[in-house]
Design a protein around this motif. Structure first.
Motif, PDB file in Angstrom:
ATOM      1  N   CYS A 319       0.822  -1.228   0.000  1.00  0.00           N
ATOM      2  CA  CYS A 319       0.000   0.000   0.000  1.00  0.00           C
ATOM      3  C   CYS A 319       0.849   1.269   0.000  1.00  0.00           C
ATOM      4  O   CYS A 319       1.795   1.401   0.778  1.00  0.00           O
ATOM      5  CB  CYS A 319      -0.910  -0.011   1.220  1.00  0.00           C
ATOM      6  SG  CYS A 319      -1.907   1.475   1.368  1.00  0.00           S
ATOM      7  N   ILE A 320       0.487   2.216  -0.861  1.00  0.00           N
ATOM      8  CA  ILE A 320       1.193   3.496  -0.916  1.00  0.00           C
ATOM      9  C   ILE A 320       0.317   4.622  -0.355  1.00  0.00           C
ATOM     10  O   ILE A 320       0.596   5.797  -0.574  1.00  0.00           O
ATOM     11  CB  ILE A 320       1.665   3.831  -2.349  1.00  0.00           C
ATOM     12  CG1 ILE A 320       0.494   3.789  -3.340  1.00  0.00           C
ATOM     13  CG2 ILE A 320       2.784   2.887  -2.777  1.00  0.00           C
ATOM     14  CD1 ILE A 320       0.866   4.280  -4.745  1.00  0.00           C
ATOM     15  N   ARG A 321      -0.753   4.233   0.366  1.00  0.00           N
ATOM     16  CA  ARG A 321      -1.602   5.197   1.092  1.00  0.00           C
ATOM     17  C   ARG A 321      -2.190   6.272   0.181  1.00  0.00           C
ATOM     18  O   ARG A 321      -2.185   7.454   0.538  1.00  0.00           O
ATOM     19  CB  ARG A 321      -0.809   5.860   2.227  1.00  0.00           C
ATOM     20  CG  ARG A 321      -0.026   4.930   3.122  1.00  0.00           C
ATOM     21  CD  ARG A 321      -0.884   4.230   4.143  1.00  0.00           C
ATOM     22  NE  ARG A 321      -0.050   3.532   5.098  1.00  0.00           N
ATOM     23  CZ  ARG A 321       0.265   2.234   5.032  1.00  0.00           C
ATOM     24  NH1 ARG A 321      -0.197   1.473   4.055  1.00  0.00           N
ATOM     25  NH2 ARG A 321       1.021   1.682   5.971  1.00  0.00           N
ATOM     26  N   CYS A 322      -2.687   5.851  -0.976  1.00  0.00           N
ATOM     27  CA  CYS A 322      -3.252   6.832  -1.897  1.00  0.00           C
ATOM     28  C   CYS A 322      -4.683   7.188  -1.535  1.00  0.00           C
ATOM     29  O   CYS A 322      -5.184   8.229  -1.893  1.00  0.00           O
ATOM     30  CB  CYS A 322      -3.196   6.307  -3.325  1.00  0.00           C
ATOM     31  SG  CYS A 322      -4.362   4.963  -3.638  1.00  0.00           S
ATOM     32  N   SER A 323      -5.372   6.267  -0.864  1.00  0.00           N
ATOM     33  CA  SER A 323      -6.762   6.414  -0.402  1.00  0.00           C
ATOM     34  C   SER A 323      -7.803   6.249  -1.503  1.00  0.00           C
ATOM     35  O   SER A 323      -8.983   6.506  -1.270  1.00  0.00           O
ATOM     36  CB  SER A 323      -6.985   7.728   0.367  1.00  0.00           C
ATOM     37  OG  SER A 323      -7.022   8.826  -0.481  1.00  0.00           O
ATOM     38  N   ALA A 324      -7.410   5.802  -2.673  1.00  0.00           N
ATOM     39  CA  ALA A 324      -8.402   5.590  -3.738  1.00  0.00           C
ATOM     40  C   ALA A 324      -9.448   4.555  -3.320  1.00  0.00           C
ATOM     41  O   ALA A 324     -10.621   4.672  -3.686  1.00  0.00           O
ATOM     42  CB  ALA A 324      -7.696   5.130  -5.011  1.00  0.00           C
ATOM     43  N   CYS A 325      -9.023   3.551  -2.550  1.00  0.00           N
ATOM     44  CA  CYS A 325      -9.979   2.511  -2.157  1.00  0.00           C
ATOM     45  C   CYS A 325     -11.046   3.057  -1.206  1.00  0.00           C
ATOM     46  O   CYS A 325     -12.182   2.582  -1.219  1.00  0.00           O
ATOM     47  CB  CYS A 325      -9.249   1.317  -1.527  1.00  0.00           C
ATOM     48  SG  CYS A 325      -8.219   1.695  -0.109  1.00  0.00           S
ATOM     49  N   ILE A 348      -8.496  -0.453   3.095  1.00  0.00           N
ATOM     50  CA  ILE A 348      -7.125  -0.760   3.509  1.00  0.00           C
ATOM     51  C   ILE A 348      -7.055  -0.919   5.022  1.00  0.00           C
ATOM     52  O   ILE A 348      -6.334  -1.784   5.538  1.00  0.00           O
ATOM     53  CB  ILE A 348      -6.105   0.306   3.008  1.00  0.00           C
ATOM     54  CG1 ILE A 348      -4.677  -0.058   3.405  1.00  0.00           C
ATOM     55  CG2 ILE A 348      -6.444   1.705   3.480  1.00  0.00           C
ATOM     56  CD1 ILE A 348      -4.176  -1.381   2.895  1.00  0.00           C
ATOM     57  N   CYS A 381      -7.041   0.124  -6.968  1.00  0.00           N
ATOM     58  CA  CYS A 381      -5.762   0.131  -6.242  1.00  0.00           C
ATOM     59  C   CYS A 381      -4.577   0.198  -7.216  1.00  0.00           C
ATOM     60  O   CYS A 381      -4.429  -0.671  -8.078  1.00  0.00           O
ATOM     61  CB  CYS A 381      -5.640  -1.113  -5.367  1.00  0.00           C
ATOM     62  SG  CYS A 381      -4.071  -1.162  -4.473  1.00  0.00           S
ATOM     63  N   PRO A 382      -3.711   1.200  -7.095  1.00  0.00           N
ATOM     64  CA  PRO A 382      -2.609   1.350  -8.041  1.00  0.00           C
ATOM     65  C   PRO A 382      -1.493   0.327  -7.869  1.00  0.00           C
ATOM     66  O   PRO A 382      -0.572   0.285  -8.689  1.00  0.00           O
ATOM     67  CB  PRO A 382      -2.096   2.763  -7.751  1.00  0.00           C
ATOM     68  CG  PRO A 382      -2.452   3.015  -6.332  1.00  0.00           C
ATOM     69  CD  PRO A 382      -3.743   2.282  -6.099  1.00  0.00           C
ATOM     70  N   VAL A 383      -1.551  -0.484  -6.802  1.00  0.00           N
ATOM     71  CA  VAL A 383      -0.570  -1.559  -6.656  1.00  0.00           C
ATOM     72  C   VAL A 383      -1.264  -2.924  -6.601  1.00  0.00           C
ATOM     73  O   VAL A 383      -0.678  -3.917  -6.145  1.00  0.00           O
ATOM     74  CB  VAL A 383       0.336  -1.351  -5.418  1.00  0.00           C
ATOM     75  CG1 VAL A 383       1.401  -0.305  -5.704  1.00  0.00           C
ATOM     76  CG2 VAL A 383      -0.465  -0.968  -4.199  1.00  0.00           C
ATOM     77  N   ILE A 385      -3.616  -4.465  -4.910  1.00  0.00           N
ATOM     78  CA  ILE A 385      -3.832  -5.275  -3.699  1.00  0.00           C
ATOM     79  C   ILE A 385      -5.224  -5.890  -3.802  1.00  0.00           C
ATOM     80  O   ILE A 385      -6.215  -5.173  -3.947  1.00  0.00           O
ATOM     81  CB  ILE A 385      -3.724  -4.411  -2.423  1.00  0.00           C
ATOM     82  CG1 ILE A 385      -2.335  -3.781  -2.324  1.00  0.00           C
ATOM     83  CG2 ILE A 385      -4.031  -5.250  -1.184  1.00  0.00           C
ATOM     84  CD1 ILE A 385      -2.186  -2.785  -1.198  1.00  0.00           C
ATOM     85  N   ILE A 387      -7.848  -6.702  -2.152  1.00  0.00           N
ATOM     86  CA  ILE A 387      -8.421  -6.491  -0.817  1.00  0.00           C
ATOM     87  C   ILE A 387      -9.540  -7.496  -0.510  1.00  0.00           C
ATOM     88  O   ILE A 387      -9.562  -8.076   0.585  1.00  0.00           O
ATOM     89  CB  ILE A 387      -8.878  -5.027  -0.656  1.00  0.00           C
ATOM     90  CG1 ILE A 387      -7.652  -4.109  -0.699  1.00  0.00           C
ATOM     91  CG2 ILE A 387      -9.646  -4.822   0.646  1.00  0.00           C
ATOM     92  CD1 ILE A 387      -7.957  -2.630  -0.682  1.00  0.00           C
TER      93      ILE A 387
HETATM   94  S1  SF4 Z   1      -6.055   1.924  -3.143  1.00  0.00           S
HETATM   95 FE1  SF4 Z   1      -4.391   0.443  -2.705  1.00  0.00          FE
HETATM   96  S2  SF4 Z   1      -2.561   1.723  -2.429  1.00  0.00           S
HETATM   97 FE2  SF4 Z   1      -4.318   3.100  -2.282  1.00  0.00          FE
HETATM   98  S3  SF4 Z   1      -4.764   3.221  -0.061  1.00  0.00           S
HETATM   99 FE3  SF4 Z   1      -6.073   1.618  -0.909  1.00  0.00          FE
HETATM  100  S4  SF4 Z   1      -4.884  -0.282  -0.630  1.00  0.00           S
HETATM  101 FE4  SF4 Z   1      -3.453   1.442  -0.385  1.00  0.00          FE
END
Ligand code: SF4
Length: 500
Positions: A319-325, A348, A381-383, A385, A387
Motif C-alpha cells: 500500500c502506498i496510502r493513496c486512499s483511492a480505495c 485498507i 488500487c494502483p498496486v 492489492i 483487498i
Molecule cells: S487503493 Fe491500494 S494503495 Fe491506495 S490506499 Fe487503498 S490499498 Fe493502499
C-alpha cells in the motif's frame, strides 16, 4: 471522542450504527468521495499505460518485500554514510520512546509535523503531550482535526467529515488556543480559510527548531527519503528546522530511484487526481549549511514482519496510502473513517489494522466484515492489492478460531465472541455435506414442509430478515430433480472417455 487516540472505540457494527444516524456526516462524505473518485477516474483514464504502471508497481513492491532485509540494511548504511542516524523500533511504544528522547535531547518543547500516517499509527502526538512536548500539525486538514480535538477520518483528507462552515467555526473558536488567532469575521470561503491557516502556521514554521515527518518512499541505493505533499507545509518543515526526525514503516523502501518513477506517476493520480505532485521533497542525510543539520530516521515494524509472514495478507504491505480505495467504498461512504477505530480507515484499514495488531479486540476482529466484497477497492488500487481476497482470508482465520501457520511461525488469532454462531453454522454445514443420506432426508423434509416455513427468522436472525426476504424453497429438491431429468446421449470424448 477526544484526547487524540482511537483507544476504546467500539466494534465496527456499533460505531457504524451511530455514524449512519448522522445525516450531516453522510452528506459531507457523499459529496467529498464522489468528487474525488470522479476526478481520479478522469486522471487515470488519461494514461494508456495505466495497467502496465499498476503491474510494475505491484512487482516492484513484491520484489522489495521479498528482499526486505537486504534493502533495509542497504538503506541504513547509506543514511549513516550521508550523515543521518538510523533507529529501529519494534513497536509503537519503542518508536514513541525513541522520538520523545530525541526531542528532549534538543532541549525544545514544540515540534512541527508533516502529515504522517505512521505517527498517527503509533499515537505519537499523545505520547509527546505526555512528555511535555507540543506537536503542531501543519497539514491543513490535520490542523483542522487537531484544533477540534478530533480524530482523522481519511488517509488523504483527514477532515473529510467536516464542511466549510464547520471549519470556519473551528478556526474561530480554537485557533487562538494554539497561537495566532483566526481573523475577525472569518468567512467560510476556501481562500479565507486557507489564508487563516497560512498566517497561523507561518509563525510556527519560522520558530520551529525540530520537525517530525513520515516518508512516502525511501530509496535504498542512496539512503534518500521522499515526501509528497500538496500544500508546501512539508517543504517548510523539512528544510527550516535544525533537527528532522522521520518515522517510516519498514515497507516504505524502494531499491532504486528508477523504481520511484512508477510511483510518482501512480500516486498523485490515485490520491489527488493530479498528473504531477505539487511538492516532492527528497533529502539524503545532512548537508552542511543546507537544511536540518541533524537527521534521524526511525524505522518502524509494529506488526509489519508478522504481516509479511502471511503469504496472502502480505499484499497489504504494498500500500502506498493513496486512499483511492476509500473513495470508492460503499461502506466507507456511508459510515466514515472513525468507525474503523484506527488511522487507517476504509478497505485498507479493514485488512491492515487486523494484521498489524491482531484480532484480539472486538473492534479489530470486526473489521474484515466491514465490507460488501464488491471489489471496487481492488479495481482502483494502483498496486493491485486484492483487498476482497485478504478480507475473506482474514474472515476465515477468525471463524476458524484462530491460528494460522505462517511460514513456520504460529500466529495466534483470537476469535471474536460475536462469531460463535457463525462457527456453529459452519460446523453443521460441514457435517451435513459429509453425510449425503442425512442431507437428502433433510432436503426432502424441507421441501415438503415449505408452506410452514416462517418468512422471518427468530432470535438473533431476526435482525437479518427484517430487511430481507428468506428465499422460497422450490417444490423439488435439487437432488430429486437431478435424478428425474432425462440425460442427453453420451458422446465420445477426444481422450477416449465419454462426456455427458
Ligand atoms: S487503493 Fe491500494 S494503495 Fe491506495 S490506499 Fe487503498 S490499498 Fe493502499
Amino acid at each position: 471522542m477526544s484526547g487524540g487516540t482511537f483507544m476504546g472505540m467500539p466494534a465496527f457494527p456499533q460505531a457504524a450504527k451511530a455514524a449512519l444516524a448522522d445525516t450531516r456526516l453522510r452528506a459531507n462524505l457523499t459529496h467529498a468521495t464522489h468528487t474525488i473518485r470522479t476526478k481520479r477516474a478522469t486522471a487515470v483514464a488519461e494514461l494508456d499505460d495505466w495497467n502496465d504502471l499498476r503491474e510494475a508497481g505491484k512487482q516492484i513492491k513484491d520484489h522489495t518485500l521479498a528482499h526486505l532485509d537486504t534493502y533495509l540494511l542497504q538503506l541504513e548504511a547509506a543514511v549513516t554514510t550521508a550523515g543521518g542516524t538510523v533507529h529501529w523500533a519494534t513497536d509503537a511504544d519503542d518508536a514513541n520512546r525513541i522520538i520523545t528522547d530525541l526531542v528532549h535531547a534538543t532541549g525544545h518543547t514544540e515540534v512541527v509535523k508533516v502529515k504522517s500516517m505512521a505517527t498517527q499509527e503509533i499515537g505519537l502526538n499523545h505520547a509527546l503531550e505526555q512528555a511535555g512536548i507540543t506537536a503542531v500539525e501543519t497539514d491543513l486538514a490535520e490542523l483542522i482535526v487537531q484544533l477540534d480535538d478530533d480524530l482523522p477520518s481519511h488517509i488523504l483528507v483527514p477532515a473529510i467529515h467536516k464542511n466549510r462552515a464547520q471549519i470556519r467555526d473551528i478556526f474561530t473558536h480554537h485557533m487562538h488556543h494554539w497561537g495566532r488567532p483566526a481573523p475577525d469575521n472569518l468567512t467560510d470561503t476556501p481562500a479565507d480559510l486557507a489564508e487563516a491557516a497560512r498566517l497561523h502556521l507561518r509563525e510556527k514554521f519560522l520558530r520551529a527548531k525540530v520537525a517530525i515527518s513520515g516518508a512516502n518512499f525511501m530509496i535504498a541505493e542512496t539512503g534518500t527519503i521522499v515526501v509528497l505533499e500538496s500544500e508546501g507545509n512539508g517543504r517548510m518543515c523539512l528544510t527550516l528546522p535544525d533537527t528532522l526526525i522521520t518515522l517510516a514503516g519498514i515497507e516504505k523502501i524502494l531499491p532504486t530511484w528508477q523504481d520511484l518513477e512508477v510511483f510518482l506517476q501512480t500516486l498523485p493520480r490515485s490520491s489527488t487526481a493530479e498528473r504531477m505532485n505539487p511538492y516532492t521533497t527528497t533529502w539524503t542525510g545532512t548537508t552542511p549549511h543546507d537544511g536540518p543539520q541533524n537527521f534521524h530516521l526511525v524505522l518502524l515494524d509494529n506488526g509489519r514482519t508478522n504481516t509479511l509472514a502471511d503469504p496472502t495478507g502480505r499484499q497489504a504491505l504494498r500500500c502506498i496510502r493513496c486512499s483511492a480505495c476509500l473513495n470508492v467504498c460503499p461502506v466507507y461512504e456511508r459510515t466514515g473513517g472513525h468507525t474503523y477505530g484506527s488511522p487507517y480507515p476504509g478497505p485498507i484499514g479493514a485488512i491492515l489494522t487486523p494484521q498489524l495488531h491482531g484480532t484480539t479486540t472486538p473492534l479489530h476482529a470486526s473489521l474484515p466484515y466491514a465490507s460488501t466484497l464488491c471489489g471496487a477497492c481492488y479495481d482502483v488500487c494502483p498496486v493491485a492489492i486484492n483487498i476482497p481476497d485478504i478480507l475473506i482470508h482474514l474472515r476465515e482465520r477468525i471463524t476458524q478460531g484462530g491460528s494460522a501457520q505462517q511460514q513456520g511461525r504460529k500466529v495466534t488469532v483470537k476469535p471474536a465472541k460475536g462469531h460463535a454462531a457463525e462457527r456453529a453454522a459452519m460446523r453443521t454445514a460441514q457435517w451435513a455435506l459429509t453425510h449425503p443420506t442425512a442431507l437428502g432426508t433433510a432436503q426432502r423434509l424441507a421441501t415438503t414442509t415449505r408452506r410452514l416455513h416462517p418468512r422471518r427468522l427468530p432470535g438473533p436472525g431476526k435482525a437479518w430478515t427484517t430487511t430481507r426476504d428468506l428465499p422460497t424453497l422450490p417444490p423439488t429438491a435439487f437432488r430429486a430433480w437431478w435424478k428425474t431429468r432425462s440425460l442427453p446421449t453420451s458422446a465420445p470424448a477426444q481422450n477416449g472417455r465419454t462426456t455427458p
